[in-house]
Design a protein around this motif. Structure first.
Motif, PDB file in Angstrom:
ATOM      1  N   LYS A  80      12.067 -40.621 -22.075  1.00  0.00           N
ATOM      2  CA  LYS A  80      12.068 -39.174 -22.243  1.00  0.00           C
ATOM      3  C   LYS A  80      13.488 -38.626 -22.396  1.00  0.00           C
ATOM      4  O   LYS A  80      14.428 -39.181 -21.865  1.00  0.00           O
ATOM      5  N   PHE A  84      12.359 -31.698 -14.233  1.00  0.00           N
ATOM      6  CA  PHE A  84      12.127 -32.797 -15.177  1.00  0.00           C
ATOM      7  C   PHE A  84      13.116 -32.721 -16.338  1.00  0.00           C
ATOM      8  O   PHE A  84      13.732 -33.733 -16.711  1.00  0.00           O
ATOM      9  N   GLN A  85      13.271 -31.539 -16.893  1.00  0.00           N
ATOM     10  CA  GLN A  85      14.146 -31.369 -18.059  1.00  0.00           C
ATOM     11  C   GLN A  85      15.602 -31.703 -17.744  1.00  0.00           C
ATOM     12  O   GLN A  85      16.344 -32.167 -18.619  1.00  0.00           O
ATOM     13  N   PRO A 139      16.935 -39.648 -17.953  1.00  0.00           N
ATOM     14  CA  PRO A 139      15.901 -40.680 -18.067  1.00  0.00           C
ATOM     15  C   PRO A 139      16.148 -41.780 -17.040  1.00  0.00           C
ATOM     16  O   PRO A 139      17.270 -42.278 -16.910  1.00  0.00           O
ATOM     17  N   PHE A 168       6.377 -36.672 -15.012  1.00  0.00           N
ATOM     18  CA  PHE A 168       6.943 -37.724 -14.168  1.00  0.00           C
ATOM     19  C   PHE A 168       6.016 -38.932 -14.107  1.00  0.00           C
ATOM     20  O   PHE A 168       4.792 -38.825 -14.251  1.00  0.00           O
ATOM     21  N   THR A 178      16.735 -33.858 -15.399  1.00  0.00           N
ATOM     22  CA  THR A 178      16.924 -35.181 -14.810  1.00  0.00           C
ATOM     23  C   THR A 178      17.185 -36.193 -15.916  1.00  0.00           C
ATOM     24  O   THR A 178      16.558 -36.151 -16.971  1.00  0.00           O
ATOM     25  N   LYS A 221       9.643 -40.454 -10.981  1.00  0.00           N
ATOM     26  CA  LYS A 221      10.699 -40.874 -11.903  1.00  0.00           C
ATOM     27  C   LYS A 221      10.501 -40.254 -13.270  1.00  0.00           C
ATOM     28  O   LYS A 221       9.378 -40.112 -13.744  1.00  0.00           O
ATOM     29  N   LYS A 222      11.604 -39.864 -13.906  1.00  0.00           N
ATOM     30  CA  LYS A 222      11.538 -39.442 -15.296  1.00  0.00           C
ATOM     31  C   LYS A 222      11.556 -40.705 -16.167  1.00  0.00           C
ATOM     32  O   LYS A 222      12.461 -41.528 -16.057  1.00  0.00           O
TER      33      LYS A 222
END
Length: 206
Positions: free
Chosen positions: A206, A64-65, A69, A128, A67, A201-202
């Motif tokens: 974010k 997540f970090q 936005p 996500f 990826t 999806k991110k």
């Protein structure tokens, strides 16, 4: 084509001696270590990492970090508990004993052999959105119509776990694998496990 102008990076803990297109790069690294990438990715893909990962929530969080936005992350992994639709996978079979011992040995080693059912929850916890999760039946043995869906390479992923975690001898592993192969040749035994796919999806914010 968009793929022709994209760049791809693959991480593995061991080097790979294969020829790749110029826009593909292999990196030797431990995916469970702190990620040090300077750039963020449009898409991250992980598959069949079950018995390799000790901290799944941290891995999903690092994905997540790193990826962008609006970017996407996809996981494909397994639930390795063997099931049967008709009770033909009876408790006295070597296959059932093997499956139970394999799950036990994996967890004793600190890894989760069946991360598949947890992927969606881990992705939600990481932040996500637009998460889609699906599972597929993967037959074990020769009974399905698609004869490619059979269990192969038993020894390859059994020796280390069984000898180190359960104190089996190599000869004992050979014996149980031979019994399993014999059972799996029977069309009367209908066993399967599940393959799970989860992607999300991110959020743009974010």
């Amino acid at each position: 084509m968009a793929l022709a102008t994209a760049t791809f990076s693959e991480t593995d803990i061991a080097p790979k001696l294969i020829r790749v297109p110029p826009n593909v790069r292999f990196e030797v690294d431990d995916v469970e270590a702190d990620w040090t990438y300077l750039q963020k990715f449009d898409y991250i893909h992980s598959r069949f990492m079950g018995i390799s990962i000790k901290n799944w929530p941290r891995l999903v969080s690092q994905c997540f970090q790193h990826t962008k936005p609006g970017g996407w992350v996809e996981f494909i992994d397994l639930d390795l508990e063997w099931l049967s639709p008709d009770g033909s996978l009876s408790a006295d079979l070597s296959s059932v004993k093997f499956n139970a011992e394999f799950l036990k040995a994996s967890r004793s080693a600190g890894t989760e052999p069946s991360p598949g059912p947890h992927l969606e929850g881990w992705m939600k916890d990481a932040g996500f959105s637009d998460i889609h999760a699906e599972k597929f039946v993967m037959p074990v043995g020769t009974w399905p119509a698609d004869k490619h869906l059979i269990m192969e390479g038993l020894e390859a992923f059994t020796y280390a776990l069984f000898t180190r975690q359960l104190n089996y001898s190599q000869q004992e592993v050979d014996v149980i694998c031979a019994k399993i192969r014999s059972e799996l040749r029977s069309p009367k035994i209908h066993s399967y496990f599940h393959l799970h796919v989860a992607y999300g999806k991110k959020p743009e914010s974010k």
